[in-house]
Design a protein around this motif. Structure first.
Motif, PDB file in Angstrom:
ATOM      1  N   ARG A 167      -5.201   0.518  -2.119  1.00  0.00           N
ATOM      2  CA  ARG A 167      -4.644   0.185  -3.438  1.00  0.00           C
ATOM      3  C   ARG A 167      -5.330  -1.069  -3.955  1.00  0.00           C
ATOM      4  NH1 ARG A 167       1.681  -1.505  -4.766  1.00  0.00           N
ATOM      5  NH2 ARG A 167       1.386  -1.822  -7.023  1.00  0.00           N
ATOM      6  N   LYS A 168      -5.805  -1.016  -5.181  1.00  0.00           N
ATOM      7  CA  LYS A 168      -6.435  -2.176  -5.786  1.00  0.00           C
ATOM      8  C   LYS A 168      -5.372  -3.228  -6.117  1.00  0.00           C
ATOM      9  CE  LYS A 168     -10.397  -0.235  -5.521  1.00  0.00           C
ATOM     10  NZ  LYS A 168     -11.282  -0.657  -4.400  1.00  0.00           N
ATOM     11  N   ALA A 169      -5.817  -4.467  -6.245  1.00  0.00           N
ATOM     12  CA  ALA A 169      -4.881  -5.552  -6.550  1.00  0.00           C
ATOM     13  C   ALA A 169      -5.560  -6.580  -7.430  1.00  0.00           C
ATOM     14  CB  ALA A 169      -4.384  -6.211  -5.263  1.00  0.00           C
ATOM     15  N   ASP A 170      -4.741  -7.316  -8.160  1.00  0.00           N
ATOM     16  CA  ASP A 170      -5.260  -8.420  -8.956  1.00  0.00           C
ATOM     17  C   ASP A 170      -4.764  -9.740  -8.364  1.00  0.00           C
ATOM     18  OD1 ASP A 170      -2.585  -8.713  -9.772  1.00  0.00           O
ATOM     19  OD2 ASP A 170      -2.915  -7.688 -11.688  1.00  0.00           O
ATOM     20  N   ASN A 229       0.804  -1.227   0.000  1.00  0.00           N
ATOM     21  CA  ASN A 229       0.000   0.000   0.000  1.00  0.00           C
ATOM     22  C   ASN A 229       0.836   1.277   0.000  1.00  0.00           C
ATOM     23  OD1 ASN A 229      -2.421  -1.433   0.097  1.00  0.00           O
ATOM     24  ND2 ASN A 229      -2.580  -1.334   2.331  1.00  0.00           N
ATOM     25  N   LEU A 234      -9.888 -11.953  -2.952  1.00  0.00           N
ATOM     26  CA  LEU A 234     -10.404 -10.885  -3.819  1.00  0.00           C
ATOM     27  C   LEU A 234     -11.933 -10.806  -3.783  1.00  0.00           C
ATOM     28  CD1 LEU A 234      -7.986 -11.309  -6.851  1.00  0.00           C
ATOM     29  CD2 LEU A 234      -8.161  -9.310  -5.358  1.00  0.00           C
ATOM     30  N   GLY A 251     -11.736  -6.330   1.458  1.00  0.00           N
ATOM     31  CA  GLY A 251     -10.774  -5.774   0.517  1.00  0.00           C
ATOM     32  C   GLY A 251     -11.277  -4.574  -0.259  1.00  0.00           C
ATOM     33  N   LEU A 252     -12.581  -4.307  -0.197  1.00  0.00           N
ATOM     34  CA  LEU A 252     -13.158  -3.232  -1.005  1.00  0.00           C
ATOM     35  C   LEU A 252     -12.633  -1.854  -0.619  1.00  0.00           C
ATOM     36  CD1 LEU A 252     -16.880  -4.440  -1.116  1.00  0.00           C
ATOM     37  CD2 LEU A 252     -15.138  -4.676  -2.914  1.00  0.00           C
ATOM     38  N   THR A 253     -12.207  -1.689   0.635  1.00  0.00           N
ATOM     39  CA  THR A 253     -11.754  -0.377   1.095  1.00  0.00           C
ATOM     40  C   THR A 253     -10.237  -0.287   1.235  1.00  0.00           C
ATOM     41  OG1 THR A 253     -12.376  -1.171   3.307  1.00  0.00           O
ATOM     42  CG2 THR A 253     -13.865   0.383   2.230  1.00  0.00           C
ATOM     43  N   ASN A 254      -9.522  -1.283   0.741  1.00  0.00           N
ATOM     44  CA  ASN A 254      -8.060  -1.174   0.738  1.00  0.00           C
ATOM     45  C   ASN A 254      -7.650   0.005  -0.135  1.00  0.00           C
ATOM     46  OD1 ASN A 254      -5.610  -2.852   1.683  1.00  0.00           O
ATOM     47  ND2 ASN A 254      -5.084  -2.320  -0.427  1.00  0.00           N
TER      48      ASN A 254
END
Length: 382
Positions: A367-370, A291, A357, A362-365
């Motif tokens: 930084r997005k991630a794949d 992050n 995922l 995880g929705l409010t992290n």
């Protein structure tokens, strides 16, 4: 952007507040409680002690001690059967996060019907749960005051995240006297769980000035008291400070939500039946390293709250200081250094990452991630 702040209507804190709580319970007018706890607390006699205190208030009760460390769908269903068989009109949860979450599942399905899996996700219920009073015995999960309920689906081997305003307890009780018996390992794990709540809430994209204040104060109090509580469990000042700190952290994440640490830790707990606080502690520095590129100033604030000297540091160096402070705290209280020590296998990363995922946390992290990035974080945490 608007914000809604969730918290139980009444919250009692401080040494020996349990007696005051019993008087408050009597005034609600309920007749029979289902006391939801775990086998350890039942064996130690604490559940029977609570039952005795209820008798003094003219309230009957029955004890259900089937909450596992990672409570399951089956635990909830057995609790529901006992609730119905004994015609209980309210629920008392006694313990840490596991009994609280199990009790929430029982109370929610008791009034809404169906299956606990029907409520996975955010605000899926239609009716308030059966009245729930949460008596806390650990300083970490804050489940006694949140709208989060985590239940393991033993068929799918995942932890379901149920985030629902209707699972918020009616009354929370944090008496540090009930926490004095926590062993060092549990004190450490639950304390790092609280730190994770505060850090993830502070860097969350849903953070607001109220949650920020709660999170930073929690981080400061944890950094100043967790080592003391672990090293000397009879230090009641440290125990009380940790009780307040975990509650503040709960206020923060209950309203700003969490991030990938919890989304990933839920999968480890569901897949391997591992302790939640330890999983959080191992993952926390690795997720915040991920992050750091998008919230270095926020992580610099975390470093400052942990007592690090951040004067003159760039945001990037400040973020590194926070991550190092987290690592040092974990090391000092004997948290395992990596996931390998917990029996986690690299070949399981694809399914763990895919499920992470899907986790609502995880929705409010920030930084997005794949898929590949989540697998990479797992790999670095080995």
């Amino acid at each position: 952007m608007s914000s809604t702040f969730f918290i139980p209507p009444v919250n009692m804190m401080g040494i020996d507040c349990l007696d005051e709580a019993m008087e408050a319970i009597r005034k609600y007018g309920y007749l029979k409680a289902l006391i939801v706890t775990d086998a350890g607390l039942a064996k130690a006699g604490l559940a029977q002690q609570i039952a005795g205190l209820l008798v003094e208030q003219g309230i009957d009760s029955v004890i259900y001690d089937g909450a596992r460390p990672n409570p399951t769908v089956g635990n909830v269903e057995k609790g529901l059967e006992m609730l119905a068989a004994h015609r209980c009109d309210f629920v008392i949860s006694l313990g840490g996060g596991s009994p609280h979450d199990c009790a929430k599942g029982i109370a929610l399905v008791a009034t809404n019907g169906g299956h606990i899996s029907d409520y996975e996700g955010v605000d899926r219920s239609q009716k308030p749960q059966l009245p729930l009073i949460a008596i806390n015995t650990t300083a970490g999960t804050a489940s006694e005051m949140t709208r989060f309920c985590i239940i393991t689906d033993e068929v799918r081997h995942i932890k379901m995240a149920i985030v629902d305003r209707n699972v918020t307890p009616l009354l929370s009780v944090n008496d540090p006297a009930l926490m004095a018996a926590m062993p060092k390992s549990l004190t450490a794990a639950t304390g790092m769980d609280a730190l994770t709540h505060a850090v993830e809430a502070y860097v969350s994209i849903a953070a607001n000035p109220i949650t920020d204040a709660c999170a930073l104060k929690a981080i400061s109090m944890i950094a100043g008291n967790l080592r003391k509580a672990v090293n000397d469990g009879s230090n009641m000042a440290a125990r009380e400070n940790m009780a307040y700190a975990q509650f503040l952290a709960g206020m923060a994440f209950n309203n700003a939500s969490l991030g990938f640490v919890h989304a990933m830790a839920h999968q480890l707990g569901g897949f391997y039946d591992l302790p939640h606080g330890v999983c959080n502690a191992v993952l926390l520095p690795h997720v915040q390293s991920f992050n750091a590129s998008v919230c270095p100033s926020r992580l610099t604030d975390v470093a400052h709250a942990m007592g690090e000297n951040t004067r003159g540091l760039s945001p990037e160096d400040g973020a590194r200081s926070a991550i190092n402070a987290i690592r040092n705290l974990s090391r000092d209280i004997d948290i395992p250094a990596g996931l390998t020590a917990l029996g986690v296998r690299e070949e399981d990363f694809p399914i763990l990452a895919a499920n992470a995922l899907k986790d609502a946390c995880g929705l409010t992290n920030p930084r997005k991630a794949d898929q590949a990035q989540i697998e990479g974080i797992f790999r670095r945490a080995l």
